[in-house]
Motif scaffolding. Sequence first.
Motif, PDB file in Angstrom:
ATOM      1  N   PRO A  33       0.825  -1.304  -0.014  1.00 29.02           N
ATOM      2  CA  PRO A  33       0.049  -0.066   0.041  1.00 29.02           C
ATOM      3  C   PRO A  33       0.716   1.223   0.202  1.00 29.02           C
ATOM      4  N   PHE A  34       0.422   2.255  -0.658  1.00 30.36           N
ATOM      5  CA  PHE A  34       0.899   3.592  -0.407  1.00 30.36           C
ATOM      6  C   PHE A  34       0.004   4.785  -0.332  1.00 30.36           C
ATOM      7  N   PRO A  35       0.419   5.885   0.166  1.00 33.22           N
ATOM      8  CA  PRO A  35      -0.644   6.777   0.495  1.00 33.22           C
ATOM      9  C   PRO A  35      -1.324   7.606  -0.715  1.00 33.22           C
ATOM     10  N   ALA A  36      -2.569   7.502  -0.420  1.00 32.77           N
ATOM     11  CA  ALA A  36      -3.065   8.399  -1.957  1.00 32.77           C
ATOM     12  C   ALA A  36      -2.623   9.908  -1.734  1.00 32.77           C
ATOM     13  N   PHE A  37      -2.486  10.592  -2.658  1.00 33.69           N
ATOM     14  CA  PHE A  37      -2.285  12.007  -2.740  1.00 33.69           C
ATOM     15  C   PHE A  37      -2.574  12.791  -3.998  1.00 33.69           C
ATOM     16  N   ARG A  38      -2.817  14.149  -3.911  1.00 37.40           N
ATOM     17  CA  ARG A  38      -3.007  15.081  -4.918  1.00 37.40           C
ATOM     18  C   ARG A  38      -1.801  15.467  -5.756  1.00 37.40           C
ATOM     19  N   ILE A  39      -1.816  15.106  -6.789  1.00 39.31           N
ATOM     20  CA  ILE A  39      -0.401  15.293  -7.701  1.00 39.31           C
ATOM     21  C   ILE A  39      -0.380  16.805  -8.138  1.00 39.31           C
ATOM     22  N   ALA A  40      -1.608  17.095  -8.813  1.00 37.02           N
ATOM     23  CA  ALA A  40      -1.851  18.579  -9.468  1.00 37.02           C
ATOM     24  C   ALA A  40      -3.257  18.528  -9.818  1.00 37.02           C
ATOM     25  N   GLY A  41      -4.100  19.865  -9.714  1.00 41.56           N
ATOM     26  CA  GLY A  41      -5.315  20.226 -10.085  1.00 41.56           C
ATOM     27  C   GLY A  41      -6.343  18.980  -9.555  1.00 41.56           C
ATOM     28  N   ASN A  42      -6.934  18.236 -10.625  1.00 40.06           N
ATOM     29  CA  ASN A  42      -8.011  17.311 -10.145  1.00 40.06           C
ATOM     30  C   ASN A  42      -7.185  15.844 -10.100  1.00 40.06           C
ATOM     31  N   LEU A  43      -5.889  15.746 -10.304  1.00 38.98           N
ATOM     32  CA  LEU A  43      -5.227  14.523 -10.496  1.00 38.98           C
ATOM     33  C   LEU A  43      -4.608  13.817  -9.286  1.00 38.98           C
ATOM     34  N   TYR A  44      -5.126  12.544  -8.853  1.00 39.17           N
ATOM     35  CA  TYR A  44      -4.298  12.102  -7.628  1.00 39.17           C
ATOM     36  C   TYR A  44      -3.810  10.734  -7.955  1.00 39.17           C
ATOM     37  N   PHE A  45      -2.684  10.432  -6.969  1.00 40.10           N
ATOM     38  CA  PHE A  45      -2.285   9.097  -7.031  1.00 40.10           C
ATOM     39  C   PHE A  45      -3.085   8.121  -6.093  1.00 40.10           C
ATOM     40  N   VAL A  46      -3.582   6.988  -6.665  1.00 44.02           N
ATOM     41  CA  VAL A  46      -4.184   5.967  -5.683  1.00 44.02           C
ATOM     42  C   VAL A  46      -3.743   4.689  -6.140  1.00 44.02           C
ATOM     43  N   GLY A  47      -2.467   4.473  -6.368  1.00 45.91           N
ATOM     44  CA  GLY A  47      -1.956   3.161  -6.746  1.00 45.91           C
ATOM     45  C   GLY A  47      -1.084   2.482  -5.537  1.00 45.91           C
ATOM     46  N   SER A  48      -0.430   1.377  -5.681  1.00 39.81           N
ATOM     47  CA  SER A  48       0.520   0.789  -4.632  1.00 39.81           C
ATOM     48  C   SER A  48       1.870   1.492  -4.987  1.00 39.81           C
ATOM     49  N   GLN A  49       2.794   0.956  -4.149  1.00 35.57           N
ATOM     50  CA  GLN A  49       4.255   1.483  -4.081  1.00 35.57           C
ATOM     51  C   GLN A  49       4.750   1.454  -5.740  1.00 35.57           C
ATOM     52  N   ASP A  50       4.332   0.200  -6.556  1.00 39.11           N
ATOM     53  CA  ASP A  50       5.121   0.507  -7.783  1.00 39.11           C
ATOM     54  C   ASP A  50       4.173   0.219  -8.712  1.00 39.11           C
ATOM     55  N   LEU A  51       2.711  -0.112  -8.464  1.00 38.55           N
ATOM     56  CA  LEU A  51       1.919  -0.119  -9.626  1.00 38.55           C
ATOM     57  C   LEU A  51       0.843   1.017  -9.488  1.00 38.55           C
ATOM     58  N   ALA A  52       1.078   1.840 -10.587  1.00 40.57           N
ATOM     59  CA  ALA A  52       0.524   3.486 -10.320  1.00 40.57           C
ATOM     60  C   ALA A  52      -0.775   3.232 -10.980  1.00 40.57           C
ATOM     61  N   SER A  53      -1.871   3.851 -10.104  1.00 38.03           N
ATOM     62  CA  SER A  53      -3.103   4.221 -10.679  1.00 38.03           C
ATOM     63  C   SER A  53      -3.453   5.470 -10.550  1.00 38.03           C
ATOM     64  N   TYR A  54      -4.155   6.193 -11.102  1.00 37.41           N
ATOM     65  CA  TYR A  54      -4.477   7.507 -10.993  1.00 37.41           C
ATOM     66  C   TYR A  54      -5.977   7.785 -11.198  1.00 37.41           C
ATOM     67  N   LEU A  55      -6.405   8.651 -10.397  1.00 36.89           N
ATOM     68  CA  LEU A  55      -7.622   9.254 -10.286  1.00 36.89           C
ATOM     69  C   LEU A  55      -7.966  10.736 -10.932  1.00 36.89           C
ATOM     70  N   ILE A  56      -8.860  11.037 -11.588  1.00 36.63           N
ATOM     71  CA  ILE A  56      -9.237  12.213 -12.135  1.00 36.63           C
ATOM     72  C   ILE A  56     -10.367  12.577 -11.647  1.00 36.63           C
ATOM     73  N   ALA A  57     -10.726  13.623 -10.634  1.00 38.44           N
ATOM     74  CA  ALA A  57     -11.809  13.619 -10.268  1.00 38.44           C
ATOM     75  C   ALA A  57     -12.742  14.885 -10.871  1.00 38.44           C
ATOM     76  N   THR A  58     -13.682  14.779 -11.516  1.00 40.92           N
ATOM     77  CA  THR A  58     -14.591  15.691 -12.225  1.00 40.92           C
ATOM     78  C   THR A  58     -15.682  15.868 -11.460  1.00 40.92           C
ATOM     79  N   PRO A  59     -16.662  17.025 -11.981  1.00 40.32           N
ATOM     80  CA  PRO A  59     -17.880  17.444 -11.501  1.00 40.32           C
ATOM     81  C   PRO A  59     -18.970  16.296 -11.949  1.00 40.32           C
ATOM     82  N   GLN A  60     -18.625  15.682 -12.922  1.00 44.14           N
ATOM     83  CA  GLN A  60     -19.424  14.565 -13.589  1.00 44.14           C
ATOM     84  C   GLN A  60     -18.970  13.267 -13.227  1.00 44.14           C
TER      85      GLN A  60
END
Length: 291
Positions: A33-60
């Motif tokens: 597990p790796f901490p989730a955090f905001r990278i920039a704007g509405n883009l967040y890191f939600v992956g593990s230590q070496d498998l990267a997953s990204y979340l983009i949060a929009t109003p829709q």
Amino acid sequence: MNFASFARRIALLTLVACALPLAAQEKPEWTKPFPAFRIAGNLYFVGSQDLASYLIATPQGLILINSSMEVSVPLIRKSVESLGFHFSDIKILLISHAHWDHCAGSARIIQVTHAKYFVMDGDVSVVQSGGRTDFQYGTTMADRYPPAHVDRVLHDNSIVSLGGTVLTAHLTPGHTRGTTTWTLDETESGRVMHVVIVGSPNVNPGYKLVQNKAYPQIAADYKRGFRTLEELPCDIFLGAHGSYFDLTDKYPRWKNGDVSVFIDPAGYKAYIADRERAFETELKRQSAPQK
Ligand SMILES: [Zn+2]
């Protein structure tokens, strides 16, 4: 702990280990597990230590890039929820490429969220067959994963948009036929920044770059991918694995207040140049007459 509970724990650990493909068992950082955090704007890191997953949060709703492994799904869910978002709000699921470490969790995520799955044309049959049509790993049972239906077939430069966020799918093939490098712009402190999420420019062990019957144009595809990667404007450098962009070095600096640490155009250029050199070296080695 008494013997019965100890034995139960060992049995459980064995079960979890057996459920993972061998490569994943050898890489504990993929499931760490790796901490989730905001990278920039509405883009967040939600992956593990070496498998990267990204979340983009929009109003829709939410866009998720990379479902990772089947065992990653609860970790990704926890990360999404730790940021205050609802997992069920994922509307669109995207991937870096059709290898199980980035897409095996897709069927489960689609089942839970009813997200639409958008995949680059070259990778569509691979994800829809659960890895069976992969040119390199298709015959290895351990590399199979639950098939997932693709709702939209993407092509080079396809646009994916939701709630005002626009992503571009760049075809950077070779590693798989449909390896996708995602770009989007994020605004931070009034500055617009180009984000690049590298799909994978790597030549895996065992890849045949010369006279590959299952993927005859593989070397030309890698070259095409490197041309594209070289031309992409990049401020924020990200990728399918944290190791591409030194996540574990950069994150502590981010945590200490250096929020600009992921702005790394020089790191991007150096990474792509290094990977291209590695490809060219391997191509030369495989092209040399056998002694
Ligand atoms: Zn891969």
